[in-house]
Design an enzyme around this catalytic site. Structure first.
Site, PDB file in Angstrom:
ATOM      1  N   TYR A  24       0.828  -1.208   0.000  1.00  0.00           N
ATOM      2  CA  TYR A  24       0.000   0.000   0.000  1.00  0.00           C
ATOM      3  C   TYR A  24       0.867   1.265   0.000  1.00  0.00           C
ATOM      4  O   TYR A  24       2.094   1.196   0.102  1.00  0.00           O
ATOM      5  CB  TYR A  24      -0.998  -0.061   1.158  1.00  0.00           C
ATOM      6  CG  TYR A  24      -1.921  -1.261   1.023  1.00  0.00           C
ATOM      7  CD1 TYR A  24      -2.556  -1.521  -0.189  1.00  0.00           C
ATOM      8  CD2 TYR A  24      -2.116  -2.156   2.068  1.00  0.00           C
ATOM      9  CE1 TYR A  24      -3.380  -2.625  -0.348  1.00  0.00           C
ATOM     10  CE2 TYR A  24      -2.946  -3.271   1.923  1.00  0.00           C
ATOM     11  CZ  TYR A  24      -3.569  -3.501   0.704  1.00  0.00           C
ATOM     12  OH  TYR A  24      -4.382  -4.597   0.550  1.00  0.00           O
ATOM     13  N   MET A  76     -23.968 -48.880   9.999  1.00  0.00           N
ATOM     14  CA  MET A  76     -25.414 -48.953  10.218  1.00  0.00           C
ATOM     15  C   MET A  76     -26.133 -49.190   8.888  1.00  0.00           C
ATOM     16  O   MET A  76     -25.886 -48.492   7.906  1.00  0.00           O
ATOM     17  CB  MET A  76     -25.937 -47.642  10.827  1.00  0.00           C
ATOM     18  CG  MET A  76     -25.284 -47.236  12.138  1.00  0.00           C
ATOM     19  SD  MET A  76     -25.617 -48.360  13.501  1.00  0.00           S
ATOM     20  CE  MET A  76     -27.246 -47.849  14.006  1.00  0.00           C
TER      21      MET A  76
HETATM   22  P1  ADP Z   1     -18.444 -35.274   6.124  1.00  0.00           P
HETATM   23  O1  ADP Z   1     -17.374 -34.356   5.605  1.00  0.00           O
HETATM   24  O2  ADP Z   1     -19.794 -34.909   5.621  1.00  0.00           O
HETATM   25  O3  ADP Z   1     -18.356 -35.477   7.596  1.00  0.00           O
HETATM   26  P2  ADP Z   1     -16.937 -37.724   5.613  1.00  0.00           P
HETATM   27  O4  ADP Z   1     -16.850 -38.480   4.347  1.00  0.00           O
HETATM   28  O5  ADP Z   1     -15.720 -37.032   6.106  1.00  0.00           O
HETATM   29  O6  ADP Z   1     -18.151 -36.711   5.440  1.00  0.00           O
HETATM   30  O7  ADP Z   1     -17.420 -38.687   6.773  1.00  0.00           O
HETATM   31  C1  ADP Z   1     -18.471 -39.577   6.597  1.00  0.00           C
HETATM   32  C2  ADP Z   1     -18.257 -40.746   7.535  1.00  0.00           C
HETATM   33  O8  ADP Z   1     -19.420 -41.554   7.527  1.00  0.00           O
HETATM   34  C3  ADP Z   1     -17.114 -41.679   7.148  1.00  0.00           C
HETATM   35  O9  ADP Z   1     -16.222 -41.785   8.245  1.00  0.00           O
HETATM   36  C4  ADP Z   1     -17.770 -43.017   6.844  1.00  0.00           C
HETATM   37  O10 ADP Z   1     -16.979 -44.128   7.241  1.00  0.00           O
HETATM   38  C5  ADP Z   1     -19.035 -42.938   7.668  1.00  0.00           C
HETATM   39  N1  ADP Z   1     -20.122 -43.794   7.162  1.00  0.00           N
HETATM   40  C6  ADP Z   1     -20.584 -43.882   5.890  1.00  0.00           C
HETATM   41  N2  ADP Z   1     -21.619 -44.747   5.818  1.00  0.00           N
HETATM   42  C7  ADP Z   1     -21.808 -45.233   7.075  1.00  0.00           C
HETATM   43  C8  ADP Z   1     -22.732 -46.151   7.664  1.00  0.00           C
HETATM   44  N3  ADP Z   1     -23.676 -46.733   6.928  1.00  0.00           N
HETATM   45  N4  ADP Z   1     -22.639 -46.393   8.992  1.00  0.00           N
HETATM   46  C9  ADP Z   1     -21.711 -45.769   9.763  1.00  0.00           C
HETATM   47  N5  ADP Z   1     -20.806 -44.899   9.254  1.00  0.00           N
HETATM   48  C10 ADP Z   1     -20.859 -44.628   7.942  1.00  0.00           C
END
Ligand code: ADP
Ligand code: SF4
Length: 690
Positions: free
Chosen positions: A180, A466
């Site tokens: 600046y 899950m």
């Molecule tokens: P965000 O940035 O939205 O938090 P990420 O991809 O960093 O998304 O995290 C999503 C998480 O969800 C991952 O750790 C993945 O292992 C977990 N995940 C995905 N599907 C399932 C499921 N059916 N049950 C439990 N955990 C899950």
């Protein structure tokens, strides 16, 4: 918890000229994207830091006159009565919490191209400012200032100083940094003058000295006067009478201001990403200043460790611990150290999403602190969430979004269970934080896990994949699905038209590498995502000894990295790692041996040999789990959030999850719209009509 006595040093009062700071925590001026058009948003953002214990809270650069107009970047001004009213809201908010309010009086000279006010830019010698790193800013040829212009500049500072005092500011900055106008006088490359303001260093500092004197006189010594000066270039210039020109400048000015705020010269070195630069990176440039002046010195360095802060003071490098980013990520950082709660600090990860917000022209956004910029609009507090709920919530997914949702819902009083499929929490960051330079990004996970483990009523389960039936059986009142996104092998065509997915041998995505795919070299990385993943994957593969070529449809590597100050450093890293790069090309085909590329404007085709291709383009959100549950009536309350809802930067996932958690089973949020004070609402008129 009692504070460790070794941190006591950070909490005594320190004098700054006629004012006294209550401790050594100093929020230096930094861009926030907040202007006089949103006075209440800005006041709440800055006031929060005063509440969090900072002794000095500064507003961002503030133009002293319409000949310094930073548009299209957002900037503040102190031109007239309406501006005084706008700033008064901020200084009141800061004073309400016992902090001093500072303002950075700013004239951009040749670095401000005055797109709105259309004044010819001012400069010492007509040399355009060349160093701007944001491509869309033209370097208009500036006008050479004559003696009358210099007198005017000094008068404008004096008049702005009077307005600043009336607005309630305690500390007034003269700004001779970051390209600046007063900085341009300091540097011989921009200052070719033959009058009393050019030539020797003594002459080149004259303007800065006169500005300091004018600001002090205008306010009768009632306000403290600070000098902010960039020392990186000056320190590299030899001097006949001192170790460098930087030493000479500080020696000449040693008694002039009440405080020195010392920094680097360029956004990419001053506000450098953690990917390439460690905590305390400014020290080698600014470590000498205290040896040449008895006045207090503040400097920054993305300080989040109280031990580092104490060391800076003990070793005589700084008197005040300056911060921009650490104060955004955690406005309550000083208070937490003061109360012996340093484990609770929400440490800045150095991703520079905050600075990208300013480049984008919007209010500050922060990966770690989703409430930044939302203090007034949504009424969000970074530390306090109203305890207003009961009942149970099951969160599926323990990445940044799932953990943020868990923390905010837990604070609201819900009984929270997080189920994560993997062996550890962290989601995308489990792998991404192991890419070159990204280790500190895991602080997003560490902070949230640390806080969650202290919260009663929160159960954290790993290795708990899950399915829909599991979710129903669990029987929670509310279910939040935060299952993330996955990278696709979709290509893009010329004209940014989406092309289909590439199927073939040895075609990979970042998810495949994260899962441990064995990649053969030579490997090509095709990046049309243009944020960090493509370049970080290229660095990762090169570090494994693979012959790596980076191909992008953009004009430079990690083209969006210009917004986060990463881009110049990415190019340096590529050079160091021997990564070849090709720009303005798209991938048309890959058969496992030959990569077919096309120039995006001419269509000209090239082929290069490669044994593997990594496509870094698009991520797909969505969730099979959510789809299986939605509309079935069970659970009754189901929310999709984070990357699964809309894949984006980690900052977006954290924000989405925070918002979803604040709003779950709550009354409709009240969102306030800010408005500027207008001259027509006020009695007096100022100079703004010029
Ligand atoms: P965000 O940035 O939205 O938090 P990420 O991809 O960093 O998304 O995290 C999503 C998480 O969800 C991952 O750790 C993945 O292992 C977990 N995940 C995905 N599907 C399932 C499921 N059916 N049950 C439990 N955990 C899950
Ligand atoms: Fe730090 Fe990133 Fe937040 Fe900026 S956006 S303050 S760099 S965590």
């Amino acid at each position: 918890m009692a504070r460790p006595p070794r941190f006591d040093l950070l909490f005594g009062p320190v004098r700054i000229g006629p004012k006294t700071a209550r401790n050594r925590f100093f929020q230096v001026p930094h861009a926030s994207g907040m202007t006089n058009a949103n006075p209440h948003v800005r006041a709440a953002f800055r006031g929060m830091k005063a509440e969090g214990g900072w002794a000095v809270v500064s507003t961002g650069a503030c133009s002293v006159h319409p000949s310094s107009d930073d548009s299209p970047f957002p900037f503040a001004s102190l031109w007239d009565e309406a501006d005084i009213r706008a700033h008064r809201v901020m200084t009141d908010a800061v004073h309400a919490h016992g902090a001093l309010a500072a303002v950075e009086l700013w004239h951009g000279g040749a670095a401000a191209v005055n797109r709105t006010t259309r004044h010819a830019p001012l400069s010492p010698s007509g040399v355009p400012w060349m160093a701007t790193h944001v491509g869309f800013m033209s370097s208009a040829r500036p006008r050479v200032m004559d003696a009358g212009d210099i007198r005017n500049l000094i008068r404008w500072h004096a008049e702005a100083a009077k307005r600043a005092e009336r607005a309630g500011f305690d500390i007034l900055y003269v700004y001779a940094g970051m390209g600046y106008l007063p900085y341009q006088f300091l540097l011989s490359d921009y200052n070719h003058r033959t009058d009393a303001y050019g030539g020797s260093v003594r002459n080149r500092v004259r303007l800065t000295e006169e500005l300091i004197d004018a600001v002090r006189e205008a306010t009768g010594g009632r306000c403290a006067v600070a000098l902010r000066v960039s020392l990186q270039e000056l320190r590299s210039r030899p001097s006949e009478v001192a170790p460098s020109e930087a030493h000479e400048v500080i020696t000449h000015l040693s008694d002039a201001p009440d405080l020195f705020d010392v920094k680097m010269d360029y956004s990419a070195t001053d506000c450098s990403p953690s990917r390439f630069t460690p905590e305390g990176s400014h020290e080698p440039m600014v470590d000498f200043v205290k040896t040449l002046t008895a006045k207090p010195v503040v400097g920054v360095g993305r300080f989040t460790s109280p031990d580092t802060m104490v060391s800076m003071v003990r070793r005589g490098v700084l008197d005040f611990i300056g911060a921009a980013r650490p104060s955004i990520a955690d406005p309550f950082l000083p208070r937490k150290i003061e109360e012996g709660r340093e484990d609770d600090i929400r440490e800045c990860i150095g991703c520079n999403i905050c600075i990208s917000s300013w480049h984008d022209g919007v209010w500050v956004r922060c990966t770690q602190n989703p409430t930044a910029g939302e203090e007034w609009r949504r009424g969000w507090h970074p530390e306090i969430v109203r305890r207003d709920a009961e009942g149970s919530v099951l969160i599926v997914g323990g990445g940044p979004a799932g953990l943020e949702a868990a923390l905010t819902l837990g604070r609201r009083g819900f009984r929270v269970t997080v189920a994560e499929a993997q062996r550890d929490f962290g989601g995308r960051l489990l792998w991404e934080s192991r890419l070159p330079g990204l280790r500190q990004w895991f602080r997003v996970v560490d902070y949230r896990l640390g806080q969650l483990r202290k919260l009663p009523g929160v159960a954290l389960h790993v290795e708990s994949r899950m399915e829909a039936a599991d979710v129903r059986d669990f029987g929670a009142d509310h279910v939040v699905i935060a299952t993330g996104a996955r990278w696709t092998a979709n290509l893009c065509g010329a004209n940014e038209i989406p092309a289909g997915s590439l199927v073939g041998p040895r075609v990979y995505t970042p998810d495949d590498i994260a899962a441990g795919a064995e990649i053969e070299g030579p490997v090509a990385v095709f990046d049309f995502d243009n944020y960090y993943m493509g370049s970080a994957v290229a660095e990762h593969l090169a570090a494994r000894g693979l012959d790596t070529t980076y191909v992008t449809s953009a004009g430079s590597a990690q083209s969006w990295g210009v917004m986060t100050n990463e881009q110049p450093l990415v190019h340096q890293a590529f050079l160091k790692a021997g990564i070849a790069y090709r720009t303005l090309e798209i991938v048309e085909a890959f058969d496992g041996e030959t990569l077919s590329l096309a120039q995006i404007f001419t269509g000209e085709r090239r082929q290069i040999a490669a044994r593997a291709l990594v496509v870094v383009g698009q991520r797909a959100g969505g969730s099979a789990l959510y789809d299986a549950l939605a509309g079935t009536g069970e659970p009754k309350s189901l929310v999709l959030t984070g990357d699964a809802n809309a894949p984006g930067a980690i900052a977006h996932a954290v924000y989405q999850a925070h918002r979803a958690a604040r709003e779950l089973a709550a009354a409709a949020p009240r969102i306030r719209r800010d408005a500027p004070f207008a001259m027509r609402d006020l009695d007096a008129c100022g100079e703004a009509a010029q």
